[in-house]
Design a protein around this motif. Structure first.
Motif, PDB file in Angstrom:
ATOM      1  N   PRO A 128     -13.008  -0.698   2.293  1.00 49.23           N
ATOM      2  CA  PRO A 128     -11.900  -1.634   2.424  1.00 49.23           C
ATOM      3  C   PRO A 128     -10.743  -0.925   3.123  1.00 49.23           C
ATOM      4  CG  PRO A 128     -12.657  -1.480   0.142  1.00 49.23           C
ATOM      5  CD  PRO A 128     -13.339  -0.401   0.895  1.00 49.23           C
ATOM      6  N   HIS A 135       0.832  -1.204   0.000  1.00 48.13           N
ATOM      7  CA  HIS A 135       0.000   0.000   0.000  1.00 48.13           C
ATOM      8  C   HIS A 135       0.863   1.250   0.000  1.00 48.13           C
ATOM      9  CE1 HIS A 135      -2.705   3.017   1.996  1.00 48.13           C
ATOM     10  NE2 HIS A 135      -3.429   2.627   0.967  1.00 48.13           N
ATOM     11  N   TYR A 148      -7.584  -0.895   2.336  1.00 49.72           N
ATOM     12  CA  TYR A 148      -6.700  -0.222   1.372  1.00 49.72           C
ATOM     13  C   TYR A 148      -7.378  -0.129   0.000  1.00 49.72           C
ATOM     14  CZ  TYR A 148      -3.209  -1.280   4.941  1.00 49.72           C
ATOM     15  OH  TYR A 148      -2.524  -1.371   6.120  1.00 49.72           O
ATOM     16  N   PRO A 149      -8.322   0.775  -0.163  1.00 55.54           N
ATOM     17  CA  PRO A 149      -9.053   0.833  -1.446  1.00 55.54           C
ATOM     18  C   PRO A 149      -8.159   1.164  -2.645  1.00 55.54           C
ATOM     19  CG  PRO A 149      -9.610   2.698  -0.036  1.00 55.54           C
ATOM     20  CD  PRO A 149      -8.816   1.769   0.791  1.00 55.54           C
ATOM     21  N   ARG A 155     -18.096  -0.066  -0.055  1.00 53.39           N
ATOM     22  CA  ARG A 155     -18.751  -1.363  -0.226  1.00 53.39           C
ATOM     23  C   ARG A 155     -19.705  -1.562   0.946  1.00 53.39           C
ATOM     24  NH1 ARG A 155     -13.791  -5.320   1.499  1.00 53.39           N
ATOM     25  NH2 ARG A 155     -13.948  -4.917   3.711  1.00 53.39           N
ATOM     26  N   VAL A 182     -15.663   1.950  -5.983  1.00 56.81           N
ATOM     27  CA  VAL A 182     -14.563   1.083  -5.527  1.00 56.81           C
ATOM     28  C   VAL A 182     -14.362   1.233  -4.023  1.00 56.81           C
ATOM     29  CG1 VAL A 182     -12.059   0.780  -5.600  1.00 56.81           C
ATOM     30  CG2 VAL A 182     -13.335   1.013  -7.717  1.00 56.81           C
ATOM     31  N   GLY A 183     -14.434   2.477  -3.578  1.00 60.53           N
ATOM     32  CA  GLY A 183     -14.105   2.752  -2.184  1.00 60.53           C
ATOM     33  C   GLY A 183     -15.178   2.349  -1.206  1.00 60.53           C
ATOM     34  N   HIS A 190      -7.219  -1.768  -4.883  1.00 57.36           N
ATOM     35  CA  HIS A 190      -8.238  -2.400  -5.740  1.00 57.36           C
ATOM     36  C   HIS A 190      -7.747  -2.362  -7.199  1.00 57.36           C
ATOM     37  CE1 HIS A 190     -12.050  -2.912  -7.890  1.00 57.36           C
ATOM     38  NE2 HIS A 190     -12.543  -3.415  -6.750  1.00 57.36           N
ATOM     39  N   PRO A 191      -8.044  -3.376  -8.005  1.00 52.13           N
ATOM     40  CA  PRO A 191      -7.557  -3.398  -9.396  1.00 52.13           C
ATOM     41  C   PRO A 191      -7.943  -2.161 -10.219  1.00 52.13           C
ATOM     42  CG  PRO A 191      -8.462  -5.533  -8.797  1.00 52.13           C
ATOM     43  CD  PRO A 191      -8.736  -4.628  -7.651  1.00 52.13           C
TER      44      PRO A 191
END
Lengths: 265, 166
Positions: free
Chosen positions: B13, A3, B15-16, B160, B157-158, B19-20
């Motif tokens: 999450p 990260h 660590y967003p 959920r 994405v961030g 995310h891919p």
């Protein structure tokens, strides 16, 4: 760990997102003698940015008689009340945001070839005053001034009486433009300006007053002899749009209430 | 899931940014700025970095705020609200620099200032002088605002759906 690495890459990627810019400048010539204009001939490897001003308001000069692509050389007319403030060309370095030093390419140049004093003509127009009320501390009234002119005008602002206020004048994007009601082939085009007022917080007033916009176009005489304004030239303030109560129109259709222009020295 | 009648909450999450989708956006931004724009200048490459930036930048801002919070030992804040603010700030600043000349100028000088230490370091290591702070080039183009809606991808994405709050 991963990260942190991604955050670091994102930070560097964000900082390096725009390529650096190089700039080459020429030293502007001194102001002309009182009452005279200047015809400045400039050569450059690309279309230069040529600015003139009278100390408080600067504006972009356009080349005389050149509307298309840059040909390498052009004349710029500097009106009698103004002086050349900057002449330069800019470009970007490839490889957006790379760490390499951004130097101008060896072929890039801009130079002032000659500066000649010329006899100017000046045509100006003004409008009826508009009111401003800055009594409320947060008030920042903004006005839109629409001008019809045969060449790019300069806009000046005059206060009827001293006020604890300041203002910004800026040309609206898209100048000159053709109104759907206008003949697109006509020599007269429209120019829009924005005049935004703000309150001088250091002063105790007065906060209420009136201001008048005035516009000027100018050119020069190519032939010796008395220099008069060509009959084909015109400048008119078509409308002032502002907040309700300002005495200016608050709707977008421009008014045709325009005092006639007068020839200056 | 929680009992009936409880309001579902939204959690983020940890660590967003990993995310891919933001990773792909970040890779797209770097490749497009440093390779594609030079080889294939045009409308598509002109907009691609804007879209990629709108997707990953709010999540990057959130990650920086998260790291700052951890370093300062602060209690956890409402990260969904912070992400929403990051997305709004990204969109507002982007609109301003693309349409308002003073904001464009501020951006050009501000980013030039941030780039300067890297350039100065490379110049000094190469035996040259660090040089002055210069501005970067930014194309002021209203049509670039087509990228703004893509900021919603960062929110998708961030945020959920998580377990209901007690």
């Amino acid at each position: 760990m991963a990260h942190g690495a991604v955050v670091l890459i994102a930070a560097v990627g964000s900082i390096a997102t725009s390529p650096p810019r190089w700039h080459v400048a020429a030293t502007p010539a001194a102001k002309a003698s009182s009452g005279k204009g200047q015809l400045v001939t400039i050569e450059a490897s690309a279309g230069p940015t040529v600015m003139a001003g009278n100390g408080s308001i600067g504006r972009l000069l356009r080349p005389e008689g050149q509307a298309g692509a840059w040909t390498g050389r052009a004349d710029y007319f500097v009106p009698p009340s103004e002086a050349l403030t900057s002449v330069g060309i800019t470009g970007t370095c490839s490889g957006g945001g790379s760490c390499a030093k951004c130097e101008p390419p060896p072929t890039a140049f801009v130079r002032i070839v000659s500066t000649v004093e010329v006899e100017p003509w000046v045509l100006d127009a003004s409008s009826t005053p508009a009111n401003i009320d800055l009594t409320a501390p947060e008030s920042r009234p903004s006005f839109r001034v629409v001008v019809a002119a045969t060449r790019p005008p300069a806009l000046a602002v005059k206060l009827a009486a001293p006020m604890a206020a300041g203002f910004y004048v800026s040309e609206m994007p898209g100048n000159p433009y053709v109104d759907p009601k206008d003949d697109p082939q006509a020599a007269t085009k429209r120019y829009a300006f924005s005049v935004s007022w703000y309150r001088d917080t250091q002063a105790a007033g007065p906060w209420v007053g009136a201001w008048t916009p005035s516009v000027t176009i100018s050119g020069y005489c190519k032939e010796p002899g008395p220099c008069v304004v060509p009959a084909s030239e015109s400048v008119t303030i078509l409308s002032i749009e502002g907040p309700p109560g300002s005495g200016a129109a608050s709707t977008s259709p421009p008014r045709g209430a325009a005092p006639a222009g007068s020839a200056g020295p | 899931m929680g009992a009936q009648g409880e309001r579902p909450s939204f959690d983020l999450p940890e660590y967003p940014l990993l995310h891919p989708v933001p990773l792909f956006a970040l890779a797209t931004l770097v490749v497009n700025d440093h390779v594609l724009k030079q080889r294939h200048p045009g409308w598509v490459t002109g907009k691609l970095s804007d879209v990629a930036g709108m997707v990953f930048f709010p999540l990057f801002l959130l990650a920086v705020i998260d790291m700052g919070g951890r370093l300062l030992g602060r209690a956890r804040f409402r990260r969904d609200r912070v992400l929403l603010m990051c997305a709004q700030a990204t969109a507002i600043v982007f609109c301003a620099v693309k349409t308002w000349a003073p904001a464009t100028e501020l951006y050009e000088w501000g980013l030039g200032l941030l780039q300067w230490p890297f350039r100065a370091l490379v110049a000094i290591l190469g035996g040259g002088s660090p040089g002055a702070v210069g501005r970067v080039a930014l194309v002021q183009d209203v049509t670039d605002l087509v990228a703004v809606p893509f900021v919603a991808l960062a929110l998708l994405v961030g945020v959920r759906r998580g377990p209901p709050r007690a």
